[in-house]
Motif scaffolding. Structure first.
Motif, PDB file in Angstrom:
ATOM      1  N   THR A  74      46.460  37.331  28.249  1.00 36.80           N
ATOM      2  CA  THR A  74      46.383  38.625  27.550  1.00 36.80           C
ATOM      3  C   THR A  74      45.069  39.341  27.813  1.00 36.80           C
ATOM      4  OG1 THR A  74      45.513  37.527  25.566  1.00 36.80           O
ATOM      5  CG2 THR A  74      47.898  37.824  25.693  1.00 36.80           C
ATOM      6  N   PHE A  75      44.006  38.607  28.108  1.00 38.76           N
ATOM      7  CA  PHE A  75      42.697  39.227  28.275  1.00 38.76           C
ATOM      8  C   PHE A  75      42.500  39.812  29.668  1.00 38.76           C
ATOM      9  CE2 PHE A  75      42.211  34.562  28.645  1.00 38.76           C
ATOM     10  CZ  PHE A  75      41.889  34.454  29.998  1.00 38.76           C
ATOM     11  N   ASN A  76      43.447  39.629  30.579  1.00 37.56           N
ATOM     12  CA  ASN A  76      43.296  40.163  31.933  1.00 37.56           C
ATOM     13  C   ASN A  76      43.927  41.547  32.043  1.00 37.56           C
ATOM     14  OD1 ASN A  76      41.824  38.090  33.048  1.00 37.56           O
ATOM     15  ND2 ASN A  76      43.594  37.006  33.875  1.00 37.56           N
ATOM     16  N   ASN A  77      43.202  42.439  32.682  1.00 35.69           N
ATOM     17  CA  ASN A  77      43.701  43.787  32.911  1.00 35.69           C
ATOM     18  C   ASN A  77      44.964  43.708  33.769  1.00 35.69           C
ATOM     19  OD1 ASN A  77      43.883  46.529  32.986  1.00 35.69           O
ATOM     20  ND2 ASN A  77      42.223  46.842  34.457  1.00 35.69           N
ATOM     21  N   GLY A  78      46.041  44.320  33.314  1.00 32.21           N
ATOM     22  CA  GLY A  78      47.323  44.235  33.995  1.00 32.21           C
ATOM     23  C   GLY A  78      48.345  43.440  33.202  1.00 32.21           C
ATOM     24  N   GLY A 123      32.677  43.564  34.972  1.00 33.11           N
ATOM     25  CA  GLY A 123      32.908  43.432  36.410  1.00 33.11           C
ATOM     26  C   GLY A 123      34.175  42.689  36.724  1.00 33.11           C
ATOM     27  N   GLU A 124      34.474  41.645  35.951  1.00 29.52           N
ATOM     28  CA  GLU A 124      35.691  40.872  36.196  1.00 29.52           C
ATOM     29  C   GLU A 124      36.919  41.674  35.822  1.00 29.52           C
ATOM     30  OE1 GLU A 124      34.412  37.550  33.903  1.00 29.52           O
ATOM     31  OE2 GLU A 124      34.223  36.261  35.670  1.00 29.52           O
ATOM     32  N   LYS A 125      36.810  42.486  34.779  1.00 26.28           N
ATOM     33  CA  LYS A 125      37.944  43.346  34.424  1.00 26.28           C
ATOM     34  C   LYS A 125      38.261  44.309  35.561  1.00 26.28           C
ATOM     35  CE  LYS A 125      37.361  43.351  29.382  1.00 26.28           C
ATOM     36  NZ  LYS A 125      37.046  44.185  28.205  1.00 26.28           N
ATOM     37  N   VAL A 126      37.192  44.852  36.133  1.00 28.12           N
ATOM     38  CA  VAL A 126      37.403  45.776  37.254  1.00 28.12           C
ATOM     39  C   VAL A 126      38.039  45.044  38.426  1.00 28.12           C
ATOM     40  CG1 VAL A 126      36.227  47.222  38.943  1.00 28.12           C
ATOM     41  CG2 VAL A 126      35.536  47.297  36.542  1.00 28.12           C
ATOM     42  N   ALA A 127      37.539  43.831  38.720  1.00 24.80           N
ATOM     43  CA  ALA A 127      38.076  43.063  39.842  1.00 24.80           C
ATOM     44  C   ALA A 127      39.523  42.705  39.634  1.00 24.80           C
ATOM     45  CB  ALA A 127      37.251  41.793  40.047  1.00 24.80           C
ATOM     46  N   ALA A 128      39.933  42.540  38.382  1.00 24.64           N
ATOM     47  CA  ALA A 128      41.298  42.102  38.111  1.00 24.64           C
ATOM     48  C   ALA A 128      42.288  43.237  38.072  1.00 24.64           C
ATOM     49  CB  ALA A 128      41.346  41.350  36.774  1.00 24.64           C
ATOM     50  N   GLY A 129      41.834  44.477  38.101  1.00 23.40           N
ATOM     51  CA  GLY A 129      42.752  45.598  37.886  1.00 23.40           C
ATOM     52  C   GLY A 129      43.494  46.007  39.127  1.00 23.40           C
ATOM     53  N   PHE A 130      44.809  45.997  39.078  1.00 23.81           N
ATOM     54  CA  PHE A 130      45.634  46.409  40.221  1.00 23.81           C
ATOM     55  C   PHE A 130      45.698  47.918  40.322  1.00 23.81           C
ATOM     56  CE2 PHE A 130      48.618  45.665  43.482  1.00 23.81           C
ATOM     57  CZ  PHE A 130      49.559  46.653  43.397  1.00 23.81           C
ATOM     58  N   LEU A 131      45.883  48.582  39.177  1.00 23.40           N
ATOM     59  CA  LEU A 131      46.043  50.026  39.190  1.00 23.40           C
ATOM     60  C   LEU A 131      44.678  50.693  39.107  1.00 23.40           C
ATOM     61  CD1 LEU A 131      49.148  50.362  36.896  1.00 23.40           C
ATOM     62  CD2 LEU A 131      49.021  50.406  39.369  1.00 23.40           C
ATOM     63  N   THR A 162      59.582  42.950  25.511  1.00 25.67           N
ATOM     64  CA  THR A 162      59.256  44.241  26.112  1.00 25.67           C
ATOM     65  C   THR A 162      60.115  44.432  27.353  1.00 25.67           C
ATOM     66  OG1 THR A 162      57.453  43.302  27.448  1.00 25.67           O
ATOM     67  CG2 THR A 162      56.863  44.176  25.282  1.00 25.67           C
ATOM     68  N   CYS A 163      60.629  45.629  27.528  1.00 25.05           N
ATOM     69  CA  CYS A 163      61.454  45.978  28.692  1.00 25.05           C
ATOM     70  C   CYS A 163      62.697  45.084  28.807  1.00 25.05           C
ATOM     71  CB  CYS A 163      60.652  45.921  29.981  1.00 25.05           C
ATOM     72  SG  CYS A 163      59.104  46.859  29.953  1.00 25.05           S
ATOM     73  N   ASN A 164      63.054  44.421  27.729  1.00 21.14           N
ATOM     74  CA  ASN A 164      64.260  43.578  27.681  1.00 21.14           C
ATOM     75  C   ASN A 164      64.216  42.433  28.675  1.00 21.14           C
ATOM     76  OD1 ASN A 164      66.749  42.976  26.440  1.00 21.14           O
ATOM     77  ND2 ASN A 164      67.883  43.883  28.151  1.00 21.14           N
ATOM     78  N   GLY A 165      63.023  41.983  29.035  1.00 24.00           N
ATOM     79  CA  GLY A 165      62.909  40.843  29.936  1.00 24.00           C
ATOM     80  C   GLY A 165      61.836  41.041  30.976  1.00 24.00           C
ATOM     81  N   GLY A 166      61.832  40.159  31.946  1.00 27.24           N
ATOM     82  CA  GLY A 166      60.894  40.253  33.054  1.00 27.24           C
ATOM     83  C   GLY A 166      59.599  39.520  32.796  1.00 27.24           C
ATOM     84  N   LEU A 167      58.899  39.217  33.887  1.00 26.04           N
ATOM     85  CA  LEU A 167      57.561  38.646  33.812  1.00 26.04           C
ATOM     86  C   LEU A 167      56.530  39.760  33.805  1.00 26.04           C
ATOM     87  CD1 LEU A 167      57.572  35.712  36.422  1.00 26.04           C
ATOM     88  CD2 LEU A 167      57.837  35.544  33.937  1.00 26.04           C
ATOM     89  N   ARG A 168      55.489  39.575  33.019  1.00 23.93           N
ATOM     90  CA  ARG A 168      54.328  40.452  33.116  1.00 23.93           C
ATOM     91  C   ARG A 168      53.568  40.122  34.398  1.00 23.93           C
ATOM     92  NH1 ARG A 168      52.414  42.630  27.862  1.00 23.93           N
ATOM     93  NH2 ARG A 168      54.017  42.175  26.296  1.00 23.93           N
ATOM     94  N   TRP A 169      52.751  41.074  34.822  1.00 23.66           N
ATOM     95  CA  TRP A 169      51.969  40.828  36.039  1.00 23.66           C
ATOM     96  C   TRP A 169      50.944  39.723  35.797  1.00 23.66           C
ATOM     97  CZ3 TRP A 169      47.131  43.935  37.426  1.00 23.66           C
ATOM     98  CH2 TRP A 169      46.574  43.448  38.624  1.00 23.66           C
ATOM     99  N   GLN A 170      50.193  39.831  34.709  1.00 23.49           N
ATOM    100  CA  GLN A 170      49.166  38.849  34.406  1.00 23.49           C
ATOM    101  C   GLN A 170      49.681  37.795  33.420  1.00 23.49           C
ATOM    102  OE1 GLN A 170      45.964  38.603  35.763  1.00 23.49           O
ATOM    103  NE2 GLN A 170      46.819  40.121  37.173  1.00 23.49           N
ATOM    104  N   ILE A 171      49.123  36.605  33.505  1.00 24.87           N
ATOM    105  CA  ILE A 171      49.520  35.508  32.621  1.00 24.87           C
ATOM    106  C   ILE A 171      48.792  35.590  31.287  1.00 24.87           C
ATOM    107  CG2 ILE A 171      49.474  32.996  32.335  1.00 24.87           C
ATOM    108  CD1 ILE A 171      49.735  32.793  35.409  1.00 24.87           C
TER     109      ILE A 171
END
Length: 459
Positions: free
Chosen positions: A173-177, A433-441, A162-171
């Motif tokens: 898959t189950f974390n928002n972001g 609740g944890e999903k909400v806590a983990a969301g940056f946007l 995706t996007c031809n490279g780069g790190l995703r924000w979260q490590i």
């Protein structure tokens, strides 16, 4: 990093301004005294050394990554002041939070662990190696090897699909972001790669630093004017860019480019350093005082964002050493910001909000100078400490970060770290609740971005 808004509100009404931290910036002894007072107030927020608490953790509402940032600050505090008061607690925290596999991925942080969270602990360990901070005893994880573990895991997570490279924000898959790629995660990768290159002399690290920089330009998270934007979603190939600009994004790449210039002495990296210095100075400073543009003037900075300015101070000071041609531009701004920060360290909030010396609680809005703004916490105290202590950096100072060839003693392991299949869980239930806590946007940052857009339009 997860947003929780803090407003001045009640604290402002109850807080008094009984004076300020007094510091003469022409005297190293005075600077060290002021740093000591500020550090005392900062470490009063820390509870990880209390019986029954977990070493390395800050209490709510602070997230795990900010503790790593704090101990990175304390490693530098020792290096510049010589004060060993907090060395034992710092070592205890840094070693304990390395986790079960010595890679700053402790199992109890899995549900909110991002690449940037892991990176702030790794950068603290890198500072420990560069500063020759006392090494842990044999049999415990060593500073350099910890950084190499994180670097190797970043390499495995590089995502060309995706996007031809780069790190995703979260490590995970189950974390928002997880579907967001951001500048701070890739900045952590760039930063530790550049510093590992300088420390070890290994070209592989430098090649990865170059690769991350090239990718950041390719997706236009860094534009031709050296603006560094927050990030973009993978669903549209990182094309829809969140254009909020944060001090710590500018700073983390500034230090990394200065490290690469120091390592290569190339004109390309010198030009990149100059470009970042010029844009950072023009965008983030009002009358010589640093400002967090997306949120500060709108009173919408959350607990995370209230700490960002201090990291810019750290990385500007470092850049002035690694690329000495920047010293006369950067260090006067560190000093003028430190002067304002010390004036803001004048609060006497209730004991529930600050347990340091009365009259030395540090506020957030340094442009308010002696008019205490009532915002107190780890971020404010740590940022003020950073600004004050980094004024101890001198032009052409012989006390510069070491390398493996110039006295560095930390033991490394080029094969440290784990492949993803060893730590990626198959399925993990996560609460709303944890999903909400983990969301940056989230709404808090949405307001910040709206503020940033307003500022850009005004500018």
């Amino acid at each position: 990093m997860r947003p929780i808004l803090q407003t001045a509100g009640v604290v402002s009404l109850l807080a008094g301004a009984t004076g300020a931290i007094q510091v003469d910036f022409t005297s190293d002894d005075s600077i060290k005294d002021a740093a000591s007072t500020t550090a005392f107030g900062l470490l009063k927020y820390y509870t990880g050394n209390n019986t029954g608490d977990t070493p390395g953790n800050l209490p709510d509402p602070y997230f795990w990554w900010e503790a790593g940032a704090m101990f990175g600050t304390m490693i530098d505090y020792w290096f510049y002041t010589g004060d060993e008061t907090y060395n034992d607690v710092t070592t205890q925290a840094m070693v304990h939070q390395a986790g079960e596999d010595n890679d700053y991925m402790p199992q109890n942080q899995t549900r909110t662990l991002g690449n940037d969270d892991q990176g702030f602990w790794a950068m603290a360990a890198m500072s420990a190696a560069e500063n020759n901070f006392p090494n842990p005893p044999d049999g415990q994880p060593q500073w350099l090897a910890l950084v190499q573990a994180v670097f190797n895991e970043y390499v495995d997570r590089w995502d060309p699909a995706t996007c031809n490279g780069g790190l995703r924000w979260q490590i995970f898959t189950f974390n928002n972001g997880f579907n967001y790629k951001n500048s701070i995660s890739n900045g952590c990768f760039f930063n530790i790669a550049s510093r590992l290159a300088r420390y070890t002399g290994n070209q592989t690290y430098a090649d990865w630093a170059e690769k991350v920089w090239d990718w950041m330009e390719e997706v236009k998270f860094i534009d031709q004017d050296f603006n560094i934007f927050d990030g973009g979603g993978v669903d549209n190939n990182c094309a829809d860019i969140n254009k909020a600009q944060w001090t710590y994004n500018a700073g983390i790449f500034l230090q990394g480019t200065a490290m690469m210039y120091n390592f290569t002495e190339s004109d390309t990296w010198k030009q990149r350093v100059e470009g970042l210095v010029g844009r950072t100075v023009a965008y983030f400073f009002d009358d010589g005082i640093v400002v967090e543009r997306p949120c500060e003037s709108f009173n919408s900075c959350d607990f995370d964002q209230q700490s960002f300015k201090g990291y810019l101070m750290r990385w500007m000071a470092s850049a002035s050493q690694m690329a000495p041609f920047t010293f006369d531009t950067l260090m006067p701004l560190v000093k003028s910001s430190a002067t304002a920060a010390a004036q803001q360290c004048s609060g006497s909030p209730p004991a529930a909000d600050f347990k340091g010396q009365p009259g030395t609680a540090c506020g957030f809005k340094w442009t308010d100078k002696a008019s205490f703004d009532g915002l107190v916490g780890v971020g404010e105290q740590m940022s003020a400490l950073s600004a004050i202590q980094y004024t101890l950096v001198k032009k052409q100072d012989v006390k510069v970060p070491v390398t493996a060839d110039t006295g560095g003693t930390s033991v490394g392991n080029v094969n440290a770290g784990r492949p993803p299949d060893e730590y990626m869980p198959m399925t993990v239930e996560i609460t709303t609740g944890e999903k909400v806590a983990a969301g940056f946007l989230t709404t808090a940052v949405a307001f910040s971005v709206m503020g940033a857009s307003f500022f850009i339009m005004k500018e």
